[in-house]
Design a protein around this motif. Structure first.
Motif, PDB file in Angstrom:
ATOM      1  N   UNK A  97      74.249 -13.456  44.778  1.00 52.49           N
ATOM      2  CA  UNK A  97      74.309 -12.415  45.796  1.00 52.49           C
ATOM      3  C   UNK A  97      73.395 -11.274  45.362  1.00 52.49           C
ATOM      4  N   UNK A  98      72.879 -10.531  46.327  1.00 53.26           N
ATOM      5  CA  UNK A  98      72.087  -9.348  46.024  1.00 53.26           C
ATOM      6  C   UNK A  98      73.053  -8.205  45.758  1.00 53.26           C
ATOM      7  N   UNK A  99      72.785  -7.434  44.728  1.00 51.83           N
ATOM      8  CA  UNK A  99      73.639  -6.276  44.440  1.00 51.83           C
ATOM      9  C   UNK A  99      73.736  -5.388  45.678  1.00 51.83           C
ATOM     10  N   UNK A 100      74.910  -4.829  45.949  1.00 44.96           N
ATOM     11  CA  UNK A 100      75.053  -3.965  47.123  1.00 44.96           C
ATOM     12  C   UNK A 100      74.260  -2.656  46.988  1.00 44.96           C
ATOM     13  N   UNK A 101      73.995  -2.235  45.765  1.00 44.51           N
ATOM     14  CA  UNK A 101      73.196  -1.029  45.510  1.00 44.51           C
ATOM     15  C   UNK A 101      72.474  -1.201  44.185  1.00 44.51           C
ATOM     16  N   UNK A 102      71.504  -0.352  43.946  1.00 47.53           N
ATOM     17  CA  UNK A 102      70.741  -0.426  42.702  1.00 47.53           C
ATOM     18  C   UNK A 102      71.618  -0.026  41.521  1.00 47.53           C
ATOM     19  N   UNK A 144      63.397   0.266  40.016  1.00 47.55           N
ATOM     20  CA  UNK A 144      62.974   0.808  41.306  1.00 47.55           C
ATOM     21  C   UNK A 144      63.608   2.170  41.603  1.00 47.55           C
ATOM     22  N   UNK A 145      64.490   2.641  40.720  1.00 48.63           N
ATOM     23  CA  UNK A 145      65.010   3.999  40.854  1.00 48.63           C
ATOM     24  C   UNK A 145      63.886   4.990  40.576  1.00 48.63           C
ATOM     25  N   UNK A 146      64.048   6.218  41.040  1.00 49.08           N
ATOM     26  CA  UNK A 146      63.025   7.250  40.825  1.00 49.08           C
ATOM     27  C   UNK A 146      62.685   7.431  39.351  1.00 49.08           C
ATOM     28  N   UNK A 147      63.683   7.283  38.489  1.00 49.97           N
ATOM     29  CA  UNK A 147      63.446   7.448  37.050  1.00 49.97           C
ATOM     30  C   UNK A 147      63.317   6.103  36.327  1.00 49.97           C
ATOM     31  N   UNK A 148      63.109   5.022  37.097  1.00 52.18           N
ATOM     32  CA  UNK A 148      62.997   3.683  36.519  1.00 52.18           C
ATOM     33  C   UNK A 148      61.690   3.481  35.772  1.00 52.18           C
ATOM     34  N   UNK A 149      61.681   2.484  34.925  1.00 52.16           N
ATOM     35  CA  UNK A 149      60.507   2.172  34.111  1.00 52.16           C
ATOM     36  C   UNK A 149      59.391   1.610  34.995  1.00 52.16           C
ATOM     37  N   UNK A 150      58.285   2.335  35.057  1.00 56.96           N
ATOM     38  CA  UNK A 150      57.146   1.952  35.902  1.00 56.96           C
ATOM     39  C   UNK A 150      56.562   0.612  35.459  1.00 56.96           C
ATOM     40  N   UNK A 151      56.455   0.380  34.152  1.00 56.75           N
ATOM     41  CA  UNK A 151      55.885  -0.878  33.658  1.00 56.75           C
ATOM     42  C   UNK A 151      56.705  -2.083  34.102  1.00 56.75           C
ATOM     43  N   UNK A 152      58.022  -1.976  33.987  1.00 54.80           N
ATOM     44  CA  UNK A 152      58.891  -3.077  34.421  1.00 54.80           C
ATOM     45  C   UNK A 152      58.807  -3.233  35.929  1.00 54.80           C
ATOM     46  N   UNK A 153      58.818  -2.118  36.653  1.00 52.08           N
ATOM     47  CA  UNK A 153      58.706  -2.172  38.115  1.00 52.08           C
ATOM     48  C   UNK A 153      57.435  -2.909  38.528  1.00 52.08           C
ATOM     49  N   UNK A 154      56.319  -2.565  37.920  1.00 51.20           N
ATOM     50  CA  UNK A 154      55.055  -3.214  38.277  1.00 51.20           C
ATOM     51  C   UNK A 154      55.055  -4.704  37.940  1.00 51.20           C
ATOM     52  N   UNK A 195      68.397  -6.960  35.969  1.00 53.94           N
ATOM     53  CA  UNK A 195      68.358  -6.726  34.527  1.00 53.94           C
ATOM     54  C   UNK A 195      69.635  -6.051  34.018  1.00 53.94           C
ATOM     55  N   UNK A 196      70.307  -5.300  34.889  1.00 51.58           N
ATOM     56  CA  UNK A 196      71.461  -4.517  34.453  1.00 51.58           C
ATOM     57  C   UNK A 196      72.796  -5.194  34.659  1.00 51.58           C
ATOM     58  N   UNK A 197      72.797  -6.399  35.173  1.00 57.24           N
ATOM     59  CA  UNK A 197      74.065  -7.089  35.436  1.00 57.24           C
ATOM     60  C   UNK A 197      74.258  -8.220  34.443  1.00 57.24           C
ATOM     61  N   UNK A 198      75.195  -9.072  34.764  1.00 53.46           N
ATOM     62  CA  UNK A 198      75.491 -10.233  33.924  1.00 53.46           C
ATOM     63  C   UNK A 198      74.552 -11.401  34.243  1.00 53.46           C
ATOM     64  N   UNK A 199      73.418 -11.104  34.863  1.00 55.11           N
ATOM     65  CA  UNK A 199      72.429 -12.109  35.265  1.00 55.11           C
ATOM     66  C   UNK A 199      72.985 -13.113  36.267  1.00 55.11           C
ATOM     67  N   UNK A 200      73.894 -12.647  37.101  1.00 55.08           N
ATOM     68  CA  UNK A 200      74.442 -13.501  38.155  1.00 55.08           C
ATOM     69  C   UNK A 200      74.251 -12.869  39.531  1.00 55.08           C
ATOM     70  N   UNK A 201      73.457 -11.808  39.585  1.00 51.89           N
ATOM     71  CA  UNK A 201      73.152 -11.153  40.846  1.00 51.89           C
ATOM     72  C   UNK A 201      71.651 -10.891  40.924  1.00 51.89           C
ATOM     73  N   UNK A 202      71.186 -10.606  42.139  1.00 49.36           N
ATOM     74  CA  UNK A 202      69.779 -10.298  42.345  1.00 49.36           C
ATOM     75  C   UNK A 202      69.588  -8.792  42.449  1.00 49.36           C
ATOM     76  N   UNK A 203      68.445  -8.347  42.024  1.00 50.23           N
ATOM     77  CA  UNK A 203      68.105  -6.926  41.969  1.00 50.23           C
ATOM     78  C   UNK A 203      67.997  -6.323  43.372  1.00 50.23           C
ATOM     79  N   UNK A 204      68.787  -5.300  43.624  1.00 52.90           N
ATOM     80  CA  UNK A 204      68.750  -4.610  44.918  1.00 52.90           C
ATOM     81  C   UNK A 204      67.415  -3.899  45.108  1.00 52.90           C
ATOM     82  N   UNK A 205      66.899  -3.262  44.071  1.00 51.73           N
ATOM     83  CA  UNK A 205      65.625  -2.558  44.191  1.00 51.73           C
ATOM     84  C   UNK A 205      64.488  -3.486  44.554  1.00 51.73           C
ATOM     85  N   UNK A 206      64.425  -4.647  43.907  1.00 56.74           N
ATOM     86  CA  UNK A 206      63.374  -5.626  44.199  1.00 56.74           C
ATOM     87  C   UNK A 206      63.541  -6.168  45.618  1.00 56.74           C
TER      88      UNK A 206
END
Length: 87
Positions: free
Chosen positions: A8-13, A19-29, A45-56
Motif C-alpha cells: 500500500x502507499x503510505x497515507x502521508x509522507x 520529498x519533504x521540504x527538508x528532505x535529502x536532495x541527493x536521495x530525492x534526485x 525508506x522510513x517504514x518497515x519496507x512494506x509500504x510505498x513512498x507517499x512522496x515518490x
C-alpha cells in the motif's frame, strides 16, 4: 527485486521522506531518476519496507497528470488508470 504487488502507499509522507521540504536532495534526485527512467515505484525508506513512498507517488502522479496520462494527480485517478491498463 522486491514484489510490491500487495504494498500500500503510505497515507502521508514519513518524517524522513526525501520529498519533504527538508528532505535529502541527493536521495530525492536518485528516487526521481529511478521512478522516471525505470518506471518503478519507491519502497518507503522510513517504514518497515512494506509500504510505498507517499512522496515518490505524489511526484509520479504530478508527472503523469501533466503528461495527460492521469485525469487528476490523485490516488483515485492512479487506481482508475491502473485498472484500465489491467496492471
Amino acid at each position: 527485486m522486491i514484489d510490491i504487488t500487495n504494498f500500500k502507499v503510505n497515507p502521508r509522507r514519513c518524517k524522513t521522506c526525501p520529498f519533504n521540504d527538508d528532505g535529502c536532495i541527493d536521495i530525492r534526485n536518485t528516487v526521481i531518476r529511478r521512478i522516471i527512467t525505470q518506471e518503478k515505484s519507491q519502497v518507503c525508506h522510513g517504514s518497515d519496507n512494506k509500504t510505498l513512498c507517499r512522496g515518490a507517488r505524489d511526484y509520479q502522479q504530478q508527472i503523469y497528470f501533466r503528461l495527460g496520462v492521469l485525469e487528476a494527480p490523485t490516488d483515485e485517478a492512479w487506481d482508475k488508470k491502473r485498472q484500465e491498463l489491467n496492471c
